[in-house]
Design an enzyme around this catalytic site. Sequence first.
Site, PDB file in Angstrom:
ATOM      1  N   ARG A   1     -31.546 -66.534 -23.067  1.00 46.75           N
ATOM      2  CA  ARG A   1     -31.160 -65.136 -23.252  1.00 46.75           C
ATOM      3  C   ARG A   1     -31.027 -64.455 -21.887  1.00 46.75           C
ATOM      4  O   ARG A   1     -31.422 -64.998 -20.862  1.00 46.75           O
ATOM      5  CB  ARG A   1     -32.202 -64.393 -24.097  1.00 46.75           C
ATOM      6  CG  ARG A   1     -33.601 -64.413 -23.492  1.00 46.75           C
ATOM      7  CD  ARG A   1     -34.641 -63.776 -24.409  1.00 46.75           C
ATOM      8  NE  ARG A   1     -35.982 -63.816 -23.844  1.00 46.75           N
ATOM      9  CZ  ARG A   1     -36.468 -62.904 -22.990  1.00 46.75           C
ATOM     10  NH1 ARG A   1     -35.717 -61.892 -22.609  1.00 46.75           N
ATOM     11  NH2 ARG A   1     -37.701 -63.019 -22.525  1.00 46.75           N
ATOM     12  N   GLY A   2     -30.467 -63.256 -21.907  1.00 46.18           N
ATOM     13  CA  GLY A   2     -30.426 -62.423 -20.721  1.00 46.18           C
ATOM     14  C   GLY A   2     -29.786 -63.073 -19.513  1.00 46.18           C
ATOM     15  O   GLY A   2     -28.738 -63.730 -19.609  1.00 46.18           O
ATOM     16  N   ILE A   3     -30.409 -62.885 -18.367  1.00 47.57           N
ATOM     17  CA  ILE A   3     -29.896 -63.432 -17.118  1.00 47.57           C
ATOM     18  C   ILE A   3     -29.775 -64.947 -17.205  1.00 47.57           C
ATOM     19  O   ILE A   3     -28.787 -65.531 -16.753  1.00 47.57           O
ATOM     20  CB  ILE A   3     -30.807 -63.028 -15.940  1.00 47.57           C
ATOM     21  CG1 ILE A   3     -30.647 -61.532 -15.640  1.00 47.57           C
ATOM     22  CG2 ILE A   3     -30.483 -63.843 -14.690  1.00 47.57           C
ATOM     23  CD1 ILE A   3     -31.592 -61.010 -14.577  1.00 47.57           C
TER      24      ILE A   3
ATOM     25  N   ARG B   1     -39.017 -70.725 -24.687  1.00 45.48           N
ATOM     26  CA  ARG B   1     -40.353 -71.016 -25.200  1.00 45.48           C
ATOM     27  C   ARG B   1     -40.321 -71.794 -26.511  1.00 45.48           C
ATOM     28  O   ARG B   1     -41.233 -72.549 -26.814  1.00 45.48           O
ATOM     29  CB  ARG B   1     -41.147 -69.727 -25.375  1.00 45.48           C
ATOM     30  CG  ARG B   1     -41.755 -69.208 -24.082  1.00 45.48           C
ATOM     31  CD  ARG B   1     -42.684 -68.052 -24.339  1.00 45.48           C
ATOM     32  NE  ARG B   1     -43.476 -67.754 -23.157  1.00 45.48           N
ATOM     33  CZ  ARG B   1     -44.354 -66.754 -23.073  1.00 45.48           C
ATOM     34  NH1 ARG B   1     -44.542 -65.965 -24.129  1.00 45.48           N
ATOM     35  NH2 ARG B   1     -45.043 -66.533 -21.974  1.00 45.48           N
TER      36      ARG B   1
ATOM     37  N   GLY C   1     -39.156 -65.794 -16.920  1.00 47.93           N
ATOM     38  CA  GLY C   1     -40.090 -64.748 -16.533  1.00 47.93           C
ATOM     39  C   GLY C   1     -40.237 -63.737 -17.649  1.00 47.93           C
ATOM     40  O   GLY C   1     -39.396 -63.654 -18.547  1.00 47.93           O
TER      41      GLY C   1
ATOM     42  N   TYR D   1     -45.906 -57.100 -12.641  1.00 45.13           N
ATOM     43  CA  TYR D   1     -44.568 -57.686 -12.486  1.00 45.13           C
ATOM     44  C   TYR D   1     -44.172 -57.691 -11.007  1.00 45.13           C
ATOM     45  O   TYR D   1     -43.670 -58.699 -10.487  1.00 45.13           O
ATOM     46  CB  TYR D   1     -43.555 -56.902 -13.313  1.00 45.13           C
ATOM     47  CG  TYR D   1     -42.154 -57.474 -13.263  1.00 45.13           C
ATOM     48  CD1 TYR D   1     -41.798 -58.539 -14.078  1.00 45.13           C
ATOM     49  CD2 TYR D   1     -41.189 -56.952 -12.404  1.00 45.13           C
ATOM     50  CE1 TYR D   1     -40.513 -59.080 -14.036  1.00 45.13           C
ATOM     51  CE2 TYR D   1     -39.906 -57.479 -12.351  1.00 45.13           C
ATOM     52  CZ  TYR D   1     -39.574 -58.536 -13.167  1.00 45.13           C
ATOM     53  OH  TYR D   1     -38.302 -59.069 -13.112  1.00 45.13           O
TER      54      TYR D   1
END
Length: 254
Positions: A11-13, A33, A89, A158
Amino acid sequence: MASVLVTGGTRGIGAGIVDTLVAHGFNVGFCGRSLRPETEARAQALSGTYGVKVRAYACDISDAASREALLDAFTADFGSLEVLVNNAGIAPKVRCDLLDMSEESFEELLRTNLQGPFFLTQSAARRMIADAKTTEFRCIINIGSVSADYVSVNRGEYCLSKAGVAMATKLWAVRLADAQIPVYELRPGVIRSDMTAGVAEKYDKMIADGLTLQKRWGTPADVGRAVAALATGSLAYSTGEVINIDGGLTVLRF
């Protein structure tokens, strides 16, 4: 063509990185995951569209046994590992002031964002050094964040994890130089993804008001193109370097 392992690629980046790499002809393995049917279907679709090998895996980057199983499975499927992209992350489950941050949140962020990628790099580098057969360009790419330098007191854990990634990049660049394995860090700025969805309205206004020199959100594809350039060896005479993918966010102005 080289084989690339992308962590957090579902997903995402991470998904943007995977999509760009396969479009450039790389064989790609990516993990999340959990391994869901739709993730495996995506891998098959990418493989069919671009004519390259694409595999999906399940891996908890914070767990040592899971990391080793990932590398074992990847090596069995692809034969060799040329490029590792440490992208996996997480953000804090709850954004809160430093005075209220819990040790549980701190430990979870550091274990996933720093400890996991660091020791995955260690194990991957050992395998890369031992593999003298490949003639492909090899490198390691860490996906950091401008939060390595920019302070956010409501998500300090973070920021600390990404500051650690910055030092890990330098450490591995020095250690792996003799093995001719460059190590790079990409630092995305404000990237439109599921991680930033909850603060989209805030950043829409900030970008319009001049937060970035280029007045738009970054996209996962922007990061993906930078990863592809590094993976092809376009910056082969460079290591330990930080490349900002931030639309000019970090340019100092008066």
